[in-house]
Design a protein around this motif. Structure first.
Motif, PDB file in Angstrom:
ATOM      1  N   GLY A 360       0.583  -1.527  -0.168  1.00 44.12           N
ATOM      2  CA  GLY A 360      -0.049   0.075   0.019  1.00 44.12           C
ATOM      3  C   GLY A 360       0.797   1.006   0.102  1.00 44.12           C
ATOM      4  N   LEU A 361       0.201   2.366  -0.040  1.00 49.44           N
ATOM      5  CA  LEU A 361       1.280   3.681  -0.054  1.00 49.44           C
ATOM      6  C   LEU A 361       0.605   4.767   1.366  1.00 49.44           C
ATOM      7  CD1 LEU A 361       2.564   5.515  -1.284  1.00 49.44           C
ATOM      8  CD2 LEU A 361       0.540   6.465  -2.123  1.00 49.44           C
ATOM      9  N   ALA A 362       1.601   5.041   2.330  1.00 52.37           N
ATOM     10  CA  ALA A 362       1.394   6.269   3.447  1.00 52.37           C
ATOM     11  C   ALA A 362       0.486   6.708   3.007  1.00 52.37           C
ATOM     12  CB  ALA A 362       2.731   6.092   4.145  1.00 52.37           C
ATOM     13  N   LEU A 363      -0.226   7.159   3.498  1.00 54.59           N
ATOM     14  CA  LEU A 363      -0.340   8.590   3.337  1.00 54.59           C
ATOM     15  C   LEU A 363      -0.130   9.929   3.958  1.00 54.59           C
ATOM     16  CD1 LEU A 363      -4.944   7.135   3.362  1.00 54.59           C
ATOM     17  CD2 LEU A 363      -2.955   7.712   0.739  1.00 54.59           C
ATOM     18  N   SER A 364       0.014   8.943   5.235  1.00 56.64           N
ATOM     19  CA  SER A 364       0.683  10.392   6.304  1.00 56.64           C
ATOM     20  C   SER A 364       1.708   9.516   7.037  1.00 56.64           C
ATOM     21  CB  SER A 364      -0.313  10.884   7.655  1.00 56.64           C
ATOM     22  OG  SER A 364      -0.315   9.422   8.791  1.00 56.64           O
ATOM     23  N   ASP A 365       2.258  10.196   7.522  1.00 55.51           N
ATOM     24  CA  ASP A 365       4.330   9.085   8.012  1.00 55.51           C
ATOM     25  C   ASP A 365       3.262   8.583   9.626  1.00 55.51           C
ATOM     26  OD1 ASP A 365       5.634  11.300   6.582  1.00 55.51           O
ATOM     27  OD2 ASP A 365       5.976  12.677   8.581  1.00 55.51           O
ATOM     28  N   THR A 387      12.086   2.082  12.230  1.00 50.04           N
ATOM     29  CA  THR A 387      12.531   3.482  11.427  1.00 50.04           C
ATOM     30  C   THR A 387      10.630   3.358  11.058  1.00 50.04           C
ATOM     31  OG1 THR A 387      14.518   2.001   9.845  1.00 50.04           O
ATOM     32  CG2 THR A 387      13.014   3.295   8.835  1.00 50.04           C
ATOM     33  N   PRO A 388      10.557   4.856  10.648  1.00 49.47           N
ATOM     34  CA  PRO A 388       9.346   5.284  10.417  1.00 49.47           C
ATOM     35  C   PRO A 388       9.524   5.295   9.265  1.00 49.47           C
ATOM     36  CG  PRO A 388      10.731   7.230  11.147  1.00 49.47           C
ATOM     37  CD  PRO A 388      11.364   6.041  11.409  1.00 49.47           C
ATOM     38  N   VAL A 389       7.663   5.198   8.586  1.00 51.78           N
ATOM     39  CA  VAL A 389       7.559   5.183   7.606  1.00 51.78           C
ATOM     40  C   VAL A 389       6.956   6.952   6.884  1.00 51.78           C
ATOM     41  CG1 VAL A 389       5.979   4.110   5.601  1.00 51.78           C
ATOM     42  CG2 VAL A 389       6.786   2.938   7.513  1.00 51.78           C
ATOM     43  N   ALA A 390       8.093   7.187   5.685  1.00 51.69           N
ATOM     44  CA  ALA A 390       7.316   8.712   5.240  1.00 51.69           C
ATOM     45  C   ALA A 390       6.490   8.858   4.156  1.00 51.69           C
ATOM     46  CB  ALA A 390       8.254   9.662   5.179  1.00 51.69           C
ATOM     47  N   ALA A 391       5.597   9.428   5.155  1.00 50.50           N
ATOM     48  CA  ALA A 391       3.694   9.615   3.347  1.00 50.50           C
ATOM     49  C   ALA A 391       4.669   9.716   2.610  1.00 50.50           C
ATOM     50  CB  ALA A 391       3.242  10.943   3.624  1.00 50.50           C
ATOM     51  N   GLY A 392       3.564   8.739   1.517  1.00 50.87           N
ATOM     52  CA  GLY A 392       3.872   8.656  -0.218  1.00 50.87           C
ATOM     53  C   GLY A 392       4.975   7.613   0.198  1.00 50.87           C
ATOM     54  N   PRO A 409       7.859  -0.314   6.031  1.00 53.99           N
ATOM     55  CA  PRO A 409       8.230   0.324   4.661  1.00 53.99           C
ATOM     56  C   PRO A 409       8.720  -1.666   3.604  1.00 53.99           C
ATOM     57  CG  PRO A 409      10.073   0.586   6.088  1.00 53.99           C
ATOM     58  CD  PRO A 409       8.982  -0.483   7.335  1.00 53.99           C
ATOM     59  N   GLU A 410       8.274  -1.500   2.494  1.00 52.88           N
ATOM     60  CA  GLU A 410       8.918  -2.324   1.713  1.00 52.88           C
ATOM     61  C   GLU A 410       9.665  -1.738   1.280  1.00 52.88           C
ATOM     62  OE1 GLU A 410       7.258  -3.182  -3.537  1.00 52.88           O
ATOM     63  OE2 GLU A 410       6.981  -1.357  -2.426  1.00 52.88           O
ATOM     64  N   GLU A 411      10.921  -1.463   0.961  1.00 51.65           N
ATOM     65  CA  GLU A 411      12.219  -1.675   0.908  1.00 51.65           C
ATOM     66  C   GLU A 411      12.791  -2.367   2.208  1.00 51.65           C
ATOM     67  OE1 GLU A 411      13.641  -2.236  -1.955  1.00 51.65           O
ATOM     68  OE2 GLU A 411      11.733  -1.920  -2.986  1.00 51.65           O
ATOM     69  N   GLY A 412      13.904  -2.982   2.480  1.00 50.17           N
ATOM     70  CA  GLY A 412      14.671  -3.062   3.579  1.00 50.17           C
ATOM     71  C   GLY A 412      13.198  -3.840   4.816  1.00 50.17           C
ATOM     72  N   GLY A 413      12.270  -3.981   4.229  1.00 53.27           N
ATOM     73  CA  GLY A 413      11.316  -4.635   5.240  1.00 53.27           C
ATOM     74  C   GLY A 413      11.553  -6.132   5.349  1.00 53.27           C
TER      75      GLY A 413
END
Length: 426
Positions: A360-365, A387-392, A409-413
Motif C-alpha cells: 500500500g501507500l502511506a498517506l501520512s507519516d 524506522t518510521p515510514v514517510a508519507a508517500g 517499509p516495502e524496501e528493506g522490510g
C-alpha cells in the motif's frame, strides 16, 4: 374616501404628477424620494453600520425622509455604539421614522427604545406586531428624556400592540403604505379607480436592504444560526477524527466552526457556555472511538444541554432550534457515530488474512502511527519497526493488531509475513 396605497404604482412614477397637491415645492425626481430601509434581526454591528450608512446616504441625496421597516428583538452592539446610532437618527437632517411591521414583527429591548425616542407622528405599528420589553433605558435620560413618558414603566417588561397604539403615542398603520402616505413631506394625489377615490404617493419610495455579503454576516450573527453552526462544526470535526485522511466533512466542519465563531464573537455570549459545548464534544469523542455509547456519552449530553442554556447573555435561543440540536446530537452520538466506527474500524481479524502481505501507500507519516491506503481504502496503521515510514512511501502489511494494521517499509522490510510463518512451521 379610502386611503389606500399601492407602492408598486408609485415605483413607476417618473416625476410629480399634475394632480400633486397645490402649493408644494417643486422637486427633481431624484430628491422627491423616501428611503425605505429593511431592518430585520438583531441590531448587530453589520445592521447598525447599514442603518447609519443609509441615513448618511439619504442626507447626501437630500431625500424627503427615511423609514426603517423594523422587526428586531434587540441589539448586539456595545451601549456606546447604540447611543451613537440613536443620536444620528435624532439629529439627521432627513427625518427618520420607524414602522414596526409587517404583521408578526416586533421591536423589543433596545429596538423599542429607538422607536420610543422618535416623535409620535414618526413611529407606527402594524397589524399583529408588538413593541415593548424595553428593559433598562440605555439612552441617557438627561439627553433623550424618559422614553415613552408615562408609559415607560408599563413598557419596561410588557408589550403593546396595535389596539393600544393611540394610548402610548403610536401611529396606527396596518400597512407600510398607510404610514407612508401620512408621513410629513410625502406628496400624494387622488385618483379614481372603479368609481372609488384613492390616494397615491407622488413621492417615490426607494427600497434598500443588506447586500449578499452583509446579509451572510448578519445571518451568521443571529443566535440560532451561530449556535447551530458551532454545533455542526464541532460534530463534523469529531467525525473527521475517526475517518482516515481529510475529507469533505472536515472541510465543512472547519468552515462551520469559523462562521459560528464569528457569530459568537458578535453576540453577547458567556465563556462558560462555549467551554461546556466544546467539552461536550470532547466527551462524545472518548466513547466514539470505542464504538459503544457509555459513561462519556451521557456526560457529553449533559454538558451539551448545560452549554446550550448558558451560551447567550441577554438574547435567547428558539425552543425549536434547541430541540432540533438535542435530537440531532443524540441520534449522532448514540447511534450514527458508533455504528460508523464499528463498521469502519471493527477489530475482528477473521476474514482479513488476505491483507497480510498486501502493499500500500502511506498517506501520512507512520511514526509510529499514521494512515495508509490499502487497495484504495484508508486505514489507521502503526509501524512494527523502529524506522518510521514517510508519507508517500510504499508499505507492506505484516499483521493486524486490534484497531491498527501493522506495516513496514516495502524496501528493506522483513520478508512476507506468510513466508516467515511457513518457514517457522517447517
Amino acid at each position: 374616501m379610502a386611503t389606500i396605497l399601492t407602492l408598486a404604482c408609485a415605483s413607476v412614477l417618473g416625476a410629480p404628477a399634475a394632480g400633486a397637491q397645490e402649493g408644494d415645492e417643486e422637486r427633481t425626481p431624484e430628491l422627491d424620494v423616501v428611503q425605505l430601509v429593511e431592518v430585520s434581526g438583531l441590531l448587530d454591528p453589520v445592521m447598525v453600520e447599514f442603518i447609519s450608512t443609509e441615513v448618511e446616504r439619504a442626507e447626501d441625496d437630500g431625500l424627503v425622509a427615511v423609514i426603517l421597516q423594523m422587526n428586531s428583538p434587540g441589539k448586539a452592539v456595545p451601549d456606546d455604539r447604540f447611543v451613537d446610532l440613536a443620536r444620528q437618527l435624532r439629529d439627521s437632517s432627513v427625518p427618520v421614522a420607524i414602522w414596526v411591521g409587517p404583521s408578526g414583527s416586533q421591536a423589543r429591548g433596545a429596538a423599542a427604545q429607538l422607536v420610543g425616542m422618535l416623535p409620535p407622528d414618526r413611529r407606527a405599528i402594524s397589524i399583529g406586531s408588538r413593541i415593548g420589553d424595553t428593559g433598562r433605558q440605555i439612552l441617557p435620560v438627561d439627553e433623550f428624556g424618559v422614553l415613552w413618558g408615562d408609559d415607560a414603566s408599563r413598557l419596561e417588561s410588557t408589550f403593546v400592540r396595535r389596539d393600544d397604539a393611540a394610548d402610548v403615542g403610536l401611529v396606527d398603520a396596518p400597512t407600510l403604505g398607510d404610514f407612508y402616505v401620512e408621513l410629513d413631506g410625502v406628496n400624494t394625489r387622488e385618483v379614481s379607480q372603479g368609481g372609488e377615490r384613492r390616494v397615491e404617493p407622488v413621492t417615490q419610495p426607494r427600497f434598500v436592504s443588506l447586500s449578499i455579503a452583509e446579509e451572510l454576516a448578519h445571518t451568521v450573527a443571529s443566535p440560532n444560526v451561530a449556535y447551530l453552526l458551532l454545533s455542526i462544526g464541532l460534530g463534523l470535526i469529531v467525525f473527521e477524527l475517526f475517518t482516515a485522511g481529510i475529507g469533505i466533512a472536515g472541510a465543512v466542519g472547519a468552515g462551520s466552526l469559523v462562521l459560528g465563531s464569528y457569530g459568537l464573537w458578535v453576540l453577547p455570549t458567556r465563556p462558560i457556555g462555549i467551554a461546556l459545548l466544546v467539552l461536550s464534544f470532547l466527551a462524545f469523542a472518548v466513547d466514539v472511538q470505542t464504538g459503544v455509547p457509555r459513561f462519556w456519552t451521557g456526560a457529553g449530553g449533559l454538558l451539551f444541554v448545560a452549554g446550550t442554556f448558558l451560551l447567550y447573555d441577554g438574547v435567547s435561543l428558539s425552543w425549536i432550534t434547541m430541540l432540533v440540536a438535542f435530537v440531532a446530537v443524540a441520534l449522532t452520538f448514540l447511534s450514527g457515530m458508533p455504528t460508523m466506527v464499528r463498521t469502519r474500524f471493527s477489530t475482528p481479524t477473521i476474514g482479513r488474512e488476505w491483507m497480510i502481505g498486501e502493499l500500500g501507500l502511506a498517506l501520512s507519516d507512520v511514526d509510529p502511527e499514521g494512515t495508509v491506503s490499502i487497495r484504495s481504502a484508508p486505514w489507521r496503521a502503526q509501524t512494527n519497526r523502529a524506522t518510521p515510514v514517510a508519507a508517500g512511501d510504499r508499505v507492506k502489511v505484516v499483521g493486524i493488531d486490534g484497531l491498527l494494521l501493522e506495516v513496514e517499509p516495502e524496501e528493506g522490510g522483513a520478508r512476507d509475513h506468510r513466508e516467515r510463518r511457513g518457514r517457522s512451521a517447517d
